[in-house]
Design an enzyme around this catalytic site. Sequence first.
Site, PDB file in Angstrom:
ATOM      1  N   HIS A   1       0.906  -1.189   0.093  1.00  0.00           N
ATOM      2  CA  HIS A   1       0.129  -0.006   0.410  1.00  0.00           C
ATOM      3  C   HIS A   1       1.718   1.132   0.042  1.00  0.00           C
ATOM      4  O   HIS A   1       1.571   1.151   0.610  1.00  0.00           O
ATOM      5  CB  HIS A   1      -0.802  -0.154   0.776  1.00  0.00           C
ATOM      6  CG  HIS A   1      -1.571   1.238   1.380  1.00  0.00           C
ATOM      7  ND1 HIS A   1      -1.153   2.299   1.283  1.00  0.00           N
ATOM      8  CD2 HIS A   1      -3.020   1.217   1.570  1.00  0.00           C
ATOM      9  CE1 HIS A   1      -2.541   3.233   1.684  1.00  0.00           C
ATOM     10  NE2 HIS A   1      -3.654   2.100   1.436  1.00  0.00           N
TER      11      HIS A   1
ATOM     12  N   ARG B   1      -2.753   1.078  -4.555  1.00  0.00           N
ATOM     13  CA  ARG B   1      -2.656  -0.490  -4.387  1.00  0.00           C
ATOM     14  C   ARG B   1      -2.952  -0.543  -6.013  1.00  0.00           C
ATOM     15  O   ARG B   1      -3.484  -0.435  -6.866  1.00  0.00           O
ATOM     16  CB  ARG B   1      -3.649  -0.835  -3.599  1.00  0.00           C
ATOM     17  CG  ARG B   1      -3.786  -0.873  -2.374  1.00  0.00           C
ATOM     18  CD  ARG B   1      -4.262  -1.265  -1.564  1.00  0.00           C
ATOM     19  NE  ARG B   1      -5.802  -0.663  -0.629  1.00  0.00           N
ATOM     20  CZ  ARG B   1      -7.047  -1.261  -0.470  1.00  0.00           C
ATOM     21  NH1 ARG B   1      -6.808  -2.331  -0.315  1.00  0.00           N
ATOM     22  NH2 ARG B   1      -7.433  -0.537   0.215  1.00  0.00           N
TER      23      ARG B   1
ATOM     24  N   LYS C   1      -6.428  -0.582  -7.952  1.00  0.00           N
ATOM     25  CA  LYS C   1      -7.717   0.727  -7.284  1.00  0.00           C
ATOM     26  C   LYS C   1      -7.001   1.916  -7.841  1.00  0.00           C
ATOM     27  O   LYS C   1      -6.278   1.766  -9.245  1.00  0.00           O
ATOM     28  CB  LYS C   1      -7.025   1.029  -5.813  1.00  0.00           C
ATOM     29  CG  LYS C   1      -7.049  -0.658  -4.677  1.00  0.00           C
ATOM     30  CD  LYS C   1      -7.920  -0.669  -4.407  1.00  0.00           C
ATOM     31  CE  LYS C   1      -8.462   0.204  -2.806  1.00  0.00           C
ATOM     32  NZ  LYS C   1      -9.878   0.405  -2.250  1.00  0.00           N
TER      33      LYS C   1
ATOM     34  N   ASP D   1      -5.109   8.422  -6.459  1.00  0.00           N
ATOM     35  CA  ASP D   1      -5.449   9.711  -6.137  1.00  0.00           C
ATOM     36  C   ASP D   1      -4.349  10.564  -5.979  1.00  0.00           C
ATOM     37  O   ASP D   1      -3.459  10.159  -5.971  1.00  0.00           O
ATOM     38  CB  ASP D   1      -5.475   8.919  -5.024  1.00  0.00           C
ATOM     39  CG  ASP D   1      -5.893   9.649  -3.483  1.00  0.00           C
ATOM     40  OD1 ASP D   1      -6.000  10.774  -3.600  1.00  0.00           O
ATOM     41  OD2 ASP D   1      -6.589   9.476  -2.981  1.00  0.00           O
TER      42      ASP D   1
ATOM     43  N   CYS E   1      -2.935  12.287  -3.505  1.00  0.00           N
ATOM     44  CA  CYS E   1      -3.060  12.526  -2.650  1.00  0.00           C
ATOM     45  C   CYS E   1      -1.067  10.627  -2.473  1.00  0.00           C
ATOM     46  O   CYS E   1       0.105  11.390  -2.212  1.00  0.00           O
ATOM     47  CB  CYS E   1      -3.017  11.279  -0.920  1.00  0.00           C
ATOM     48  SG  CYS E   1      -3.271   9.716  -0.921  1.00  0.00           S
ATOM     49  N   TYR E   2      -1.135  10.532  -3.262  1.00  0.00           N
ATOM     50  CA  TYR E   2      -0.032   9.322  -3.822  1.00  0.00           C
ATOM     51  C   TYR E   2       0.679   9.394  -4.427  1.00  0.00           C
ATOM     52  O   TYR E   2       1.859   9.502  -4.588  1.00  0.00           O
ATOM     53  CB  TYR E   2      -0.827   8.026  -4.178  1.00  0.00           C
ATOM     54  CG  TYR E   2      -1.540   7.068  -3.105  1.00  0.00           C
ATOM     55  CD1 TYR E   2      -2.573   7.012  -3.491  1.00  0.00           C
ATOM     56  CD2 TYR E   2      -0.963   6.916  -2.256  1.00  0.00           C
ATOM     57  CE1 TYR E   2      -3.071   6.145  -2.781  1.00  0.00           C
ATOM     58  CE2 TYR E   2      -2.136   6.130  -1.291  1.00  0.00           C
ATOM     59  CZ  TYR E   2      -3.134   5.744  -1.578  1.00  0.00           C
ATOM     60  OH  TYR E   2      -3.918   5.713  -0.793  1.00  0.00           O
TER      61      TYR E   2
ATOM     62  N   ASP F   1      -8.132  14.488  -4.573  1.00  0.00           N
ATOM     63  CA  ASP F   1      -8.150  13.304  -4.192  1.00  0.00           C
ATOM     64  C   ASP F   1      -8.161  13.309  -6.091  1.00  0.00           C
ATOM     65  O   ASP F   1      -6.774  12.936  -6.553  1.00  0.00           O
ATOM     66  CB  ASP F   1      -8.547  11.802  -3.962  1.00  0.00           C
ATOM     67  CG  ASP F   1      -9.129  10.439  -4.004  1.00  0.00           C
ATOM     68  OD1 ASP F   1     -10.099   9.883  -4.210  1.00  0.00           O
ATOM     69  OD2 ASP F   1      -8.673  10.476  -5.415  1.00  0.00           O
TER      70      ASP F   1
ATOM     71  N   ASP G   1      -9.621  18.901   0.592  1.00  0.00           N
ATOM     72  CA  ASP G   1      -9.067  18.538   2.043  1.00  0.00           C
ATOM     73  C   ASP G   1      -8.031  19.523   2.927  1.00  0.00           C
ATOM     74  O   ASP G   1      -6.594  18.832   1.179  1.00  0.00           O
ATOM     75  CB  ASP G   1      -9.693  17.817   2.636  1.00  0.00           C
ATOM     76  CG  ASP G   1      -9.221  16.340   2.148  1.00  0.00           C
ATOM     77  OD1 ASP G   1      -9.731  15.383   1.567  1.00  0.00           O
ATOM     78  OD2 ASP G   1      -8.234  16.717   2.204  1.00  0.00           O
TER      79      ASP G   1
ATOM     80  N   HIS H   1      -5.150  16.139   1.070  1.00  0.00           N
ATOM     81  CA  HIS H   1      -5.591  16.433  -0.037  1.00  0.00           C
ATOM     82  C   HIS H   1      -4.098  17.246  -0.607  1.00  0.00           C
ATOM     83  O   HIS H   1      -3.624  17.392  -1.276  1.00  0.00           O
ATOM     84  CB  HIS H   1      -6.571  16.446  -1.095  1.00  0.00           C
ATOM     85  CG  HIS H   1      -6.939  14.573  -0.875  1.00  0.00           C
ATOM     86  ND1 HIS H   1      -7.423  13.747   0.418  1.00  0.00           N
ATOM     87  CD2 HIS H   1      -6.360  13.203  -1.339  1.00  0.00           C
ATOM     88  CE1 HIS H   1      -7.548  12.658   0.042  1.00  0.00           C
ATOM     89  NE2 HIS H   1      -7.220  12.042  -1.700  1.00  0.00           N
TER      90      HIS H   1
END
Lengths: 486, 349
Positions: A245, A299, A302, A305, A307-308, A373, A380, A383
Amino acid sequence: MGSVRPTPTDGYPTPTSILQSATENILKARIPGHALPTDSTPVQPTLQRQQHLRFLLRNLVQGFPARYVSQDASQPWLIFWTLQGFSVLGVGLDPTNKKKTVDTLLAMQHPEGGFCGGPGQFPHLLPTYAAVSAMAIAGQPGPGGGWDQIDRKKMYDFFMSLKQPDGSFLVSHNGEVDVRGIYCLLAVATLLNIATPELVEGTAEFVASCQTYEGGFGNASYPDWALDDGVIDPSAPRPPLGEAHGGYTFCAFASWVLLQPYLKHYMPASRPQINMSSLLRWLTQMQGIAIELGGFKGRTNKLVDGCYSWWVGGCVGLVEGLLGERISKPSPSHIDSEKDEEWDDVDDSVYNRKALQEYVLLAGQHPAGGLIDKPPKNADAYHTLYCLSGLSAAQHHVIPNETRKKELLACWADADVANDKLEAFRRENFAFALSWLEEEGESRFVGGEGNRLNATHPLFNLTVTHTENMMAHFYGRKVPSRYKKN
Amino acid sequence: MPAINDDEPQGPQLFSERPEWADVTPVPQYEGFQPIAPILYTPQYKDATDYFRGIVRTGEKSERVLELTEAIIRMNPAHYSAWQYRYHTLLAIKAPLDEELKRMDAIAIQFLKTYQVWHHRRLLLTALHSSSRTSPSSVKSALEELAFITRTLATDAKNYHTWSYRQWILAFFDNADLWEGEMGFIERLLTEDVRNNSAWHHRFFVVFGKGSGLQRGASQEDSETVLKRELAYTKDQISLAPNNPSAWNYLRGVLEKTDTSYERLRSFVELYTVSQVKPDQSVLDLENPGPGTTAELPCVAALEFLADIHEKAGGDEVKKAIEIWKSLANEHDTMRKKYWEFRIKEASL
């Protein structure tokens, strides 16, 4: 402008591929030239700095709306995400707000050591990292400055009270073991100069045990089959719990890097190992394809996003820093390609930095301010920071610098490192952490210089300046200026 | 005294309005100054947490603390201090923990994505069964817990904490029947979604977690049987949907774990590196199931795998690896161009 290929589904739809397709249909509209006729907002790769600053400032001054009650046990995080967001955008807080921030953070310090999610709560490793990091930005030495009001002795005792026989740490009393907690503990111990061999013994082995067959890291590992009377048998199975992850991988690998000084000084002959090639493979596999604008997933199978951008994109930067010359030396056989030649000629990375910048700029910005995201989600604080940090990590190369390391080691000329092993360890922690510098001339900005963000330290997600100032204070060293006199 | 207006909504009473809580002194969060970046709480949340700080200060551990902590948890399931204090209270008042577990079922389903919900269950199970894990009643509890997890996965098939918790349950109880039952469960999930990476990871944990090849179980399978079974299963899933990174990663994982040569898969992999499905496969090769007619070829993961086979073979074959990496960089997987160039560079050293 050709059409962009969707992820192949082999004519065999499943819930994963259906969700992926739906997401791609939304994301592809953000590719220049692919906007839907109904889209009124033309998307440019321009960082909307003022809007993001207003978003952050509103939270800081007016407060967070009621739905943020879900973050009531993460108040230091709200502060850190906001303050580091400002730092990355190149803005500092005024002295009044700095003082207010310091006072607020100190109210979250627990009398028995460590910081809590809020006043009157219990101490926990994650808010401890967030609070100390926020202190690095807003605080300073001296009475009321915050730094000297951190009770380092009690914090160390708190850390030791959480230590487990398998080298891991609970995140709080009766809490879970989680590699995020280990990262938070190691980052704080390094910043505040409270790391000892007793504190981190067995931790590198635990981190290594969290690597999965995919190459990334899960959140913990199962200790009991390998524990015999409180001692770990390294040949016994200690399987990871939870799949590879992005967030856990960043925390595990950053922990691994932070533990290098310990391994060098205390375990030179018998070091634990992680599989760097499978880690690198997994990290690069997490980058989405063109229709996903090159954002990162957390992942396998998936969705991307924003934040990754930091957790995974930033982690690749860390790997690049640790692998050093293996990555950066020019390739013996240059690959000819019609596209992106100018960028490719100068970019030594092992992932597609240009595409990651495009993801953040084209898909990651919310029209009303703040970052997200993915469209059509709302902005937010979390993020906002991690999209910006990820963008910064894609713009700049922050890697270990040998010359700087020598200068930093020279600050310890008066220390008896030959005879005092602990002093030698502290010196290495100091010099290693602060040797990570922005490589001059290697920064690249999609959308132009106007999108430039401050570089951020890949181990701490603080600016190098904030990291330096805090560590210089707690290690008692005068650090030479990074800027050469002409 | 004002008349009660029946049209006004009567929400649950605040703790400050309840006479049975009058002996507790509520403690405001910030005493004496205005914090930076405040959260704009609802009156209910502020009230409940003021009272929580109040009972923490006095150290009260009683039945009514369970009511208070539950109220907070329902408004903010991430309030780890409320969970921690609740756990200590349960132990202090010797509350029946199996009833607590049942009570928490509804909360778990509502707040699936929160760590604390799952960790609390883990604490309860540990307290209930640590000293008697192998007893029939403990195994029965474990089965019930696994069934509960299965139900929650129906809502969110990839919930990270749920899967991690399921792995912990299996390892903690370490019971042959529990391990054996997992394979059917995993296969059901992969039939529903062959791209569910959490299920693939779980499969790896169940098959190899306690050591290569063997899990305790009534049937003592040898390593080669397990390897053959896992390779056959994975190849079948790849043939259903070749462009599935979960299956290819699992395949690599099995080979690495069992120290099996990638070479063993050469004939299989080559079926997926062609640009078109071969129209006539008159001989059905069970060892090497090929792509279906709707497969999108060449499969990038298969090209990568074949390049790895060439690289590991060494000598003249390294050139073939480089050719494949070039084709990935320039045509089939251009996003990862830099990575493929890195592989070329490393192989050229």
